[in-house]
Design a protein around this motif. Structure first.
Motif, PDB file in Angstrom:
ATOM      1  N   LEU A 277       0.805  -1.234   0.000  1.00 57.05           N
ATOM      2  CA  LEU A 277       0.000   0.000   0.000  1.00 57.05           C
ATOM      3  C   LEU A 277       0.835   1.281   0.000  1.00 57.05           C
ATOM      4  O   LEU A 277       0.280   2.373  -0.048  1.00 57.05           O
ATOM      5  N   SER A 278       2.159   1.177   0.048  1.00 59.02           N
ATOM      6  CA  SER A 278       2.982   2.384   0.141  1.00 59.02           C
ATOM      7  C   SER A 278       2.964   3.164  -1.171  1.00 59.02           C
ATOM      8  O   SER A 278       2.724   2.610  -2.245  1.00 59.02           O
ATOM      9  N   GLN A 279       3.233   4.459  -1.075  1.00 63.03           N
ATOM     10  CA  GLN A 279       3.328   5.296  -2.265  1.00 63.03           C
ATOM     11  C   GLN A 279       4.439   6.309  -2.055  1.00 63.03           C
ATOM     12  O   GLN A 279       4.691   6.763  -0.936  1.00 63.03           O
ATOM     13  N   THR A 280       5.109   6.646  -3.162  1.00 58.99           N
ATOM     14  CA  THR A 280       6.284   7.513  -3.095  1.00 58.99           C
ATOM     15  C   THR A 280       6.135   8.713  -4.014  1.00 58.99           C
ATOM     16  O   THR A 280       5.411   8.667  -5.018  1.00 58.99           O
ATOM     17  N   SER A 281       6.852   9.762  -3.672  1.00 59.55           N
ATOM     18  CA  SER A 281       6.880  10.940  -4.533  1.00 59.55           C
ATOM     19  C   SER A 281       7.465  10.604  -5.895  1.00 59.55           C
ATOM     20  O   SER A 281       7.027  11.136  -6.930  1.00 59.55           O
ATOM     21  N   SER A 285       5.634  11.543  -9.298  1.00 55.07           N
ATOM     22  CA  SER A 285       6.308  12.525 -10.143  1.00 55.07           C
ATOM     23  C   SER A 285       6.553  11.966 -11.540  1.00 55.07           C
ATOM     24  O   SER A 285       6.346  12.654 -12.550  1.00 55.07           O
ATOM     25  N   GLU A 286       6.979  10.699 -11.606  1.00 54.99           N
ATOM     26  CA  GLU A 286       7.238  10.089 -12.910  1.00 54.99           C
ATOM     27  C   GLU A 286       5.965  10.001 -13.738  1.00 54.99           C
ATOM     28  O   GLU A 286       5.976  10.305 -14.937  1.00 54.99           O
ATOM     29  N   TYR A 306      -1.821  15.229  -5.561  1.00 54.90           N
ATOM     30  CA  TYR A 306      -2.121  13.883  -6.041  1.00 54.90           C
ATOM     31  C   TYR A 306      -2.242  12.845  -4.919  1.00 54.90           C
ATOM     32  O   TYR A 306      -3.065  11.933  -5.027  1.00 54.90           O
ATOM     33  N   TYR A 307      -1.418  12.954  -3.890  1.00 52.05           N
ATOM     34  CA  TYR A 307      -1.396  11.868  -2.910  1.00 52.05           C
ATOM     35  C   TYR A 307      -1.025  12.355  -1.513  1.00 52.05           C
ATOM     36  O   TYR A 307      -0.429  13.418  -1.332  1.00 52.05           O
ATOM     37  N   THR A 308      -1.401  11.543  -0.543  1.00 47.17           N
ATOM     38  CA  THR A 308      -1.007  11.753   0.845  1.00 47.17           C
ATOM     39  C   THR A 308      -0.750  10.409   1.510  1.00 47.17           C
ATOM     40  O   THR A 308      -1.433   9.419   1.224  1.00 47.17           O
ATOM     41  N   ASN A 309       0.247  10.368   2.373  1.00 48.17           N
ATOM     42  CA  ASN A 309       0.544   9.171   3.164  1.00 48.17           C
ATOM     43  C   ASN A 309       0.007   9.296   4.608  1.00 48.17           C
ATOM     44  O   ASN A 309       0.320   8.440   5.444  1.00 48.17           O
TER      45      ASN A 309
END
Length: 314
Positions: A277-281, A285-286, A306-309
């Motif tokens: 479930l993790s997400q990265t900048s 960005s890509e 776009y996203y928040t953790n």
């Protein structure tokens, strides 16, 4: 009056109801972690009563969240970027997968030559991820004019058309292509995936919500993600049992063999206990940068758009 209610009714009253709207108008085995968390009582343990809502098509999930027809969405991450482009309030709260399983699909035993796409009939879907990936595929494979490729829109499934010879190639997530091919003729399809096509190896799907709902119900979002992560990790560790559970709950959708083969093929794309479930900048960005570079959005917004953790399990 509450004292007169049976215990189950009182317990149900105390649960917070959360509706998940899927990205496809038919249930699919990618819902297995949610079904596991429902059937094993994981959501109830976190104080939630979770139901699944189906959209009318593959382009409506974000709008259903915006109009409060559901609280959490499961949709392609390209939907989030396109939503920001038109100021539709939507934010990703978790990645569902960790890798790009979108592939060009060929019939079993037939090699795929991406240098000869022009003149071919290729099955596609109308979701936003397919639209972006096709742009990138044509660029990477040297297609000068997209009009030279016959893109055949398929409603729910393109593999039967491919296997029957009515298409030259298809496009799909690898797990769905494998499931359909094995269920129909017991063979693995030919696949050209990101390591061959050159499209970015980044997650496809996100769990999404509106900033307004998150502001009011942040606790429910955290509980939902924690419970869903438990369901996902169990389903990854017990793929056969998880697929059988889904087939039992939704026997009319696909065959047990389809669900078993599809889920087994999907599991490697979800990461592990540390990354689920993790997400990265970097991946956001890509994705946004590529969409901007090929002219699909006017600019790349701040990544916090776009996203928040903030709601992921710690």
């Amino acid at each position: 009056m509450l004292a007169c209610l049976p215990p189950k009714a009182r317990a149900s009253e105390s649960l917070h109801h959360v509706r998940l709207v899927y990205f496809w108008p038919v249930q699919g085995f990618l819902l297995i972690p949610i079904v596991v968390a429902q059937e094993q009582g994981i959501y109830r343990r976190y104080g939630l009563d979770v139901s699944i809502v189906l959209p009318p098509d593959a382009q409506t999930t974000a709008r259903m969240l915006a109009t409060e027809q559901a609280e959490i969405g499961m949709e392609a991450r390209t939907d989030v970027v396109f939503a920001a482009e038109v100021s539709l309030p939507l934010v990703s709260i978790a990645n569902y997968d960790q890798h790009n399983s979108w592939c060009v699909v060929g019939r079993p035993g037939e090699p795929i030559d991406l240098r000869t796409l022009e003149g071919k009939k290729i099955g596609i879907f109308i979701d936003s991820w397919t639209a972006v990936m096709m742009h990138l595929l044509f660029e990477k494979s040297g297609v000068k004019d997209a009009e030279n490729v016959q893109q055949i829109i398929t409603q729910f499934e393109d593999l039967p058309l491919l296997l029957s010879g009515r298409l030259d190639l298809a496009t799909n997530a690898a797990s769905f292509a494998i499931a359909a091919s094995i269920a129909q003729d017991g063979q693995m399809p030919s696949l050209a995936c990101p390591n061959v096509t050159g499209v970015p190896d980044i997650p496809i799907w996100s769990f999404t919500a509106t900033p307004h709902w998150l502001k009011l119900h942040g606790g429910d979002a955290k509980a939902w993600l924690a419970a869903t992560r438990e369901g996902l990790l169990w389903a990854m560790s017990h793929p056969t049992e998880a697929a059988a559970l889904f087939s039992k709950i939704y026997p009319e959708v696909d065959s047990p063999l389809y669900d078993k083969a599809g889920w087994a093929a999907a599991v490697p794309y979800f990461g592990n206990g540390d990354t689920a479930l993790s997400q990265t900048s970097q991946s956001w960005s890509e994705l946004a940068s590529e969409m901007h570079r090929i002219g699909l959005i006017s600019k790349v917004r701040p990544l916090a758009t776009y996203y928040t953790n903030d709601f992921l399990p710690r």
